[in-house]
Design an enzyme around this catalytic site. Sequence first.
Site, PDB file in Angstrom:
ATOM      1  CE  LYS A  11      87.692 -47.818 -14.709  1.00 38.76           C
ATOM      2  NZ  LYS A  11      86.483 -48.110 -13.758  1.00 38.76           N
ATOM      3  CE1 TYR A  51      83.231 -43.767 -15.260  1.00 44.31           C
ATOM      4  CE2 TYR A  51      85.167 -42.887 -14.166  1.00 44.31           C
ATOM      5  CZ  TYR A  51      84.528 -43.655 -14.848  1.00 44.31           C
ATOM      6  OH  TYR A  51      85.255 -44.796 -15.320  1.00 44.31           O
ATOM      7  CG  PHE A  59      78.836 -46.108  -7.539  1.00 48.42           C
ATOM      8  CD1 PHE A  59      79.839 -45.615  -8.707  1.00 48.42           C
ATOM      9  CD2 PHE A  59      77.978 -47.270  -7.775  1.00 48.42           C
ATOM     10  CE1 PHE A  59      79.150 -46.193  -9.955  1.00 48.42           C
ATOM     11  CE2 PHE A  59      77.056 -46.996  -9.296  1.00 48.42           C
ATOM     12  CZ  PHE A  59      78.296 -46.561  -9.949  1.00 48.42           C
ATOM     13  NE  ARG A  87      81.266 -52.359 -22.145  1.00 50.84           N
ATOM     14  CZ  ARG A  87      80.638 -51.725 -21.534  1.00 50.84           C
ATOM     15  NH1 ARG A  87      81.211 -50.488 -20.379  1.00 50.84           N
ATOM     16  NH2 ARG A  87      80.040 -51.720 -20.313  1.00 50.84           N
ATOM     17  CB  THR A  93      80.295 -53.433 -13.944  1.00 49.92           C
ATOM     18  OG1 THR A  93      80.115 -52.931 -15.313  1.00 49.92           O
ATOM     19  CG2 THR A  93      81.150 -52.103 -13.141  1.00 49.92           C
ATOM     20  NE  ARG A 104      85.918 -53.537 -15.771  1.00 47.65           N
ATOM     21  CZ  ARG A 104      84.797 -52.776 -16.412  1.00 47.65           C
ATOM     22  NH1 ARG A 104      83.748 -53.947 -16.934  1.00 47.65           N
ATOM     23  NH2 ARG A 104      85.006 -51.638 -16.307  1.00 47.65           N
ATOM     24  CG  ASN A 114      85.789 -51.946 -12.740  1.00 48.97           C
ATOM     25  OD1 ASN A 114      86.541 -51.095 -12.814  1.00 48.97           O
ATOM     26  ND2 ASN A 114      84.852 -51.505 -13.503  1.00 48.97           N
ATOM     27  CG  HIS A 117      86.648 -46.445 -18.868  1.00 47.01           C
ATOM     28  ND1 HIS A 117      84.633 -46.196 -18.833  1.00 47.01           N
ATOM     29  CD2 HIS A 117      86.361 -45.854 -19.950  1.00 47.01           C
ATOM     30  CE1 HIS A 117      84.098 -46.010 -19.391  1.00 47.01           C
ATOM     31  NE2 HIS A 117      84.538 -45.054 -20.502  1.00 47.01           N
ATOM     32  CD  GLU A 128      83.817 -42.514 -22.070  1.00 43.62           C
ATOM     33  OE1 GLU A 128      83.227 -42.891 -21.610  1.00 43.62           O
ATOM     34  OE2 GLU A 128      84.655 -44.137 -22.939  1.00 43.62           O
TER      35      GLU A 128
HETATM   36  P1  GDP Z   1      80.708 -49.958 -16.834  1.00 45.32           P
HETATM   37  O1  GDP Z   1      80.888 -49.217 -17.863  1.00 45.32           O
HETATM   38  O2  GDP Z   1      81.400 -51.370 -16.763  1.00 45.32           O
HETATM   39  O3  GDP Z   1      83.004 -49.719 -15.946  1.00 45.32           O
HETATM   40  O4  GDP Z   1      80.296 -49.776 -15.721  1.00 45.32           O
HETATM   41  P2  GDP Z   1      79.556 -48.583 -15.164  1.00 45.32           P
HETATM   42  O5  GDP Z   1      79.792 -47.883 -16.604  1.00 45.32           O
HETATM   43  O6  GDP Z   1      78.106 -48.688 -14.875  1.00 45.32           O
HETATM   44  O7  GDP Z   1      80.560 -47.654 -14.117  1.00 45.32           O
HETATM   45  C1  GDP Z   1      81.637 -47.163 -14.240  1.00 45.32           C
HETATM   46  C2  GDP Z   1      82.495 -47.574 -13.048  1.00 45.32           C
HETATM   47  O8  GDP Z   1      81.512 -46.902 -12.165  1.00 45.32           O
HETATM   48  C3  GDP Z   1      82.466 -49.152 -13.265  1.00 45.32           C
HETATM   49  O9  GDP Z   1      83.494 -49.120 -14.277  1.00 45.32           O
HETATM   50  C4  GDP Z   1      83.144 -48.934 -11.863  1.00 45.32           C
HETATM   51  O10 GDP Z   1      84.346 -48.202 -11.358  1.00 45.32           O
HETATM   52  C5  GDP Z   1      82.474 -48.245 -11.207  1.00 45.32           C
HETATM   53  N1  GDP Z   1      81.144 -48.705 -10.217  1.00 45.32           N
HETATM   54  C6  GDP Z   1      80.088 -49.676 -11.184  1.00 45.32           C
HETATM   55  N2  GDP Z   1      79.059 -49.775  -9.852  1.00 45.32           N
HETATM   56  C7  GDP Z   1      79.700 -50.139  -9.075  1.00 45.32           C
HETATM   57  C8  GDP Z   1      79.513 -49.877  -7.028  1.00 45.32           C
HETATM   58  O11 GDP Z   1      78.040 -50.227  -7.339  1.00 45.32           O
HETATM   59  N3  GDP Z   1      80.427 -50.010  -6.002  1.00 45.32           N
HETATM   60  C9  GDP Z   1      81.054 -48.964  -6.975  1.00 45.32           C
HETATM   61  N4  GDP Z   1      81.960 -48.392  -5.478  1.00 45.32           N
HETATM   62  N5  GDP Z   1      81.401 -48.513  -8.272  1.00 45.32           N
HETATM   63  C10 GDP Z   1      80.996 -49.055  -8.706  1.00 45.32           C
END
Ligand code: GDP
Length: 140
Positions: A11, A51, A59, A87, A93, A104, A114, A117, A128
Site C-alpha cells: 500500500k 474495495y 471508513f 494472510r 488488520t 502489519r 497497514n 493487502h 483480484e
Molecule cells: P483486511 O482483509 O485485513 O485488509 O481487512 P478488511 O477487508 O476488513 O479492510 C480492508 C482495508 O480497509 C484494511 O486493510 C484497512 O486498510 C482498511 N480498514 C479496515 N478497517 C478499518 C477501520 O476500522 N478504519 C479505517 N480507517 N480503515 C480500515
Amino acid sequence: MAIERTLSILKPDATRRNVTGAINERFEARGLSIVAQQRLRLTKEEAERFYEVHAARPFYESLVAFMISGPVVVQVLEGEGAVARVREIMGATDPEKAAPGTIRKDFGLSVEENSVHGSDSRETAEREIAFFFSEIEICP
Ligand code: GDP
C-alpha cells in the site's frame, strides 16, 4: 496442500517509506514466489471498485483516498496454500492487534495504513488477480 496463487498489494504507506523490498523478503522467506508484480497508481474509480464490498462502511471514503495517495505495488504470490499463508504473514488488520513478527505489526502505521493487502479466500484471489493481471493464469 495445493500450490495456489493470491493477490497482494503493497500500500502507499509502504512505497512512501521504501519498505517494499523488506516486505517482499518476508514473503520470499516463507516460500512464496512473486510471479507477477507492477508498481502503479490506482485511479479513484479502480480503488472504489476494488474495495466495493466495503462501500457501506464508515471508513470507505478514507480508505479509497489513502489507496490513491501514492503508488502501490500489486503482485501475484504463488506457493503452497498461498492465500492463507499470505494472510498469516500479513497479520491482523489492525497493526496494534497483529501478532509479533507479522508484516502489519512490524510495518503498519494504523488500522488503515497497514502496509499490505492479501486476498481473503481463493474465490477473492481469483477475482483480484483478474482485476490487475488479466494475462496471468489464476492457477499455477
Ligand atoms: P483486511 O482483509 O485485513 O485488509 O481487512 P478488511 O477487508 O476488513 O479492510 C480492508 C482495508 O480497509 C484494511 O486493510 C484497512 O486498510 C482498511 N480498514 C479496515 N478497517 C478499518 C477501520 O476500522 N478504519 C479505517 N480507517 N480503515 C480500515
